[in-house]
Enzyme design. Structure first.
Site, short mmCIF file in Angstrom:
data_model
loop_
_atom_site.label_atom_id
_atom_site.label_comp_id
_atom_site.label_asym_id
_atom_site.label_seq_id
_atom_site.Cartn_x
_atom_site.Cartn_y
_atom_site.Cartn_z
N HIS A 78 0.84 -1.20 0.00
CA HIS A 78 0.00 0.00 0.00
C HIS A 78 0.88 1.25 0.00
CE1 HIS A 78 1.10 0.62 4.15
NE2 HIS A 78 0.86 -0.66 4.36
N LYS A 298 12.24 -6.01 10.45
CA LYS A 298 11.68 -6.91 9.44
C LYS A 298 12.54 -8.15 9.23
CE LYS A 298 8.02 -4.55 8.38
NZ LYS A 298 8.18 -3.66 9.56
#
Ligand code: NAG
Ligand code: NAG
Ligand code: NAG
Ligand code: NAG
Ligand code: NAG
Ligand code: NAG
Ligand code: NAG
Ligand code: NAG
Ligand code: NAG
Ligand code: NAG
Ligand code: NAG
Length: 464
Positions: A78, A298
């Site tokens: 997104h 991450k």
């Protein structure tokens, strides 16, 4: 020793399109959003909160001469968003300390800190910003320019994970696509397949498909644990400077990171990404440390540093293999067999596909595919040493900025009997050395499919 340097030389220029690992950024910006472009040394070090930037240089993402694209997929994050609920809380906590300090203060703050005297926090939460919508609109135009011809007059099949920012990203992408394509290729916004993110739903565009990962220490805490190690190293001097300039604020290291978070979020909340005054409270080098913090998060949370990283990306890779080989999906992980066995929800044989997801899931998918096998391994990133981000090449600013996108391409090429596959990450052609990628990053379809053993076996998904 020799092998390592050969791999690095081969790998880094391809992944980063020639951007030097020291962060000397000269990437080509192809998005017609201009506000942030004059300060790439700052905005390309916002970790996953970096605005999209292309890693292509000198046309390095061009289709190889003599080749024709026969199928193309985009997997997109997104666009730029407001802070999540969790970040909103930590930012507000830090700002409340500023307010309290100001209430007690005998005078106003001065210099770069003066804007805080009248600062009002007014950002939204979770959803796309206008800037983020524009990123996806531009991405749709770019995808159309690159692949409309391959689609032979047809629209891509579009899926989105079911959260408002991802659904809206898919919609804004289709608006961009629709603004330039032929009438026959228009995408009906209502045809986008939205796959719920509710618990218990099998969704290859969303993490949280592996209960053992969600609920079992250390795997569910690894990202946060490693984050704190790096925060406790890099943040104390910054904390001390902030506290010296805002007497009485009493920031701790976590507040310090929250104040740094405010910079990218304020920046992408403006229509063109104008650098927020908050950013001036920190040096460029401090943003390199900040960006590394996001990479640590991450790497250990969803990537090569976590046992279940690849497991969560396996389902998507198996869907990709099905689409590329025009055969039914074979997967024992997070796919939904009901959806994937019907033409209405998983059509095979199309030329163009577009999927919309999140950064965590994209990191898991890259991990499952083996994109980090070349130079990153377990332990390739050390949360005590930001230089390991440079040597390993694992940087979320480059892998999953806002509106990040992977392209998976199939092509026929003169001189090759078999179809070839290429993978691009934010326009950087991946070397695919695990399937014999050539100098242009191409493998044969057969070798690419053969290489995907992790996805086929589901990684550690049987332990989920
Ligand atoms: C891009 O092209 C310019 C001009 O020809 C050249 O100076 C530069 O080295 C090239 N950069 C890369 C990464 O190839
Ligand atoms: C970055 O690249 C530019 C142009 O290639 C060069 O002039 C400059 O010295 C480099 N800066 C660093 C810090 O390497
Ligand atoms: C912040 O909000 C207060 C109260 O709503 C208002 O009086 C003030 O003008 C605002 N300041 C700025 C800089 O917008
Ligand atoms: C985000 O957007 C959705 C859909 O437009 C809306 O329902 C929701 O209230 C928004 N969320 C926030 C936190 O603003
Ligand atoms: C993005 O989509 C929303 C509808 O969800 C629309 O209001 C907005 O204008 C779109 N923005 C762009 C840049 O396409
Ligand atoms: C699979 O998809 C079907 C159709 O959308 C849905 O009804 C079902 O709940 C899904 N099941 C799982 C486990 O995701
Ligand atoms: C503000 O002043 C009050 C009264 O002097 C004191 O009790 C309080 O600790 C001060 N707070 C801060 C954050 O300095
Ligand atoms: C920062 O947050 C972490 C995680 O919540 C916590 O363990 C740590 O104690 C906090 N540090 C400070 C100085 O409050
Ligand atoms: C959802 O995934 C689980 C775990 O792989 C699997 O057992 C189940 O059959 C799947 N459900 C559907 C509807 O595909
Ligand atoms: C399958 O779905 C695709 C895309 O929605 C559509 O173009 C095609 O006509 C469908 N094929 C059949 C046999 O229904
Ligand atoms: C990447 O490395 C892992 C761990 O060694 C291995 O299991 C996997 O097969 C490799 N992936 C590819 C595509 O070669």
């Amino acid at each position: 020793m020799k092998l390592t340097s050969v791999l690095l030389l081969h790998w880094l220029p391809l992944l980063y399109g020639g951007v030097s690992a020291q962060g000397n950024v000269s990437a080509v910006f192809d998005d017609p959003i201009t506000g942030y472009l004059n300060q790439p040394q700052v905005t390309q070090n916002f970790g996953q909160s970096s605005p999209f930037f292309s890693l292509a240089q000198n046309n390095s993402d061009a289709t190889p001469p003599g080749c024709t694209i026969t199928q193309a997929h985009i997997l997109s994050r997104h666009g730029a968003r407001f802070p999540t609920k969790g970040k909103t809380t930590t930012i507000k906590t830090a700002l409340a300390k500023v307010s309290l300090a100001l209430t007690n203060a005998t005078g106003s703050l001065t210099g770069d800190f003066a804007f805080l005297n009248t600062f009002n926090y007014s950002l939204g939460q979770d959803n796309l910003t206008g800037f983020g919508q524009q990123e996806l609109f531009n991405s749709g135009i770019k995808f159309a320019k690159r692949y409309e011809a391959a689609g032979k007059g047809l629209a891509p099949f579009v899926r989105a994970a079911g959260s408002p920012r991802v659904e809206e990203s898919a919609l804004n992408f289709t608006m961009g696509w629709n603004s330039v394509v032929a009438a026959s290729a228009l995408i009906d916004g209502g045809s986008i397949l939205v796959i719920s993110e509710e618990e218990g739903v099998n969704n290859t565009l969303h993490v949280e498909s592996c209960p053992a990962f969600e609920n079992t220490a250390p795997f569910n805490e690894l990202g946060d644990t490693e984050d704190q190690i790096w925060i406790d190293i890099f943040a104390p001097p910054i904390r001390d400077r902030l506290n010296a300039n805002i007497p009485g604020a009493n920031f701790d290291v976590n507040d310090t990171v929250a104040m740094m978070d405010l910079c990218p979020f304020e920046t992408v909340a403006t229509p063109t990404g104008e650098i927020s005054p908050v950013c001036k409270l920190f040096t460029d080098d401090e943003f390199v440390s900040y960006s590394f913090l996001q990479s640590v998060d991450k790497f250990f949370g969803d990537g090569p540093g976590n046992k279940f990283g690849s497991s969560q990306g396996a389902g998507f890779v198996n869907e990709l293999l099905a689409r590329m080989t025009n055969t039914a999906v074979q997967d024992q992980t997070s796919t939904n067999t009901t959806l994937d066995s019907q033409n209405a929800t998983f059509p095979l044989g199309l030329a163009l596909y577009a999927d919309f997801s999140h950064d965590k899931q994209m990191i898991s998918i890259m991990t499952a595919m083996g994109l980090f096998n070349g130079s990153v391994s377990l332990g390739g990133l050390k949360s005590t040493d930001r230089q390991t981000s440079v040597t390993s090449g694992f940087s979320v600013a480059k892998l999953t900025p806002f509106s990040a996108r992977m392209y998976f391409e199939k092509m026929t090429c003169e001189g090759s009997a078999e179809e070839m596959v290429r993978v691009l990450v934010n326009d950087a052609v991946q070397p695919l050395e695990f399937c014999g990628g050539d100098a242009l990053g191409r493998c044969t379809l057969t070798k690419f499919v053969e290489s995907q053993g992790v996805a086929k076996s589901g990684g550690a998904f049987s332990e989920c």
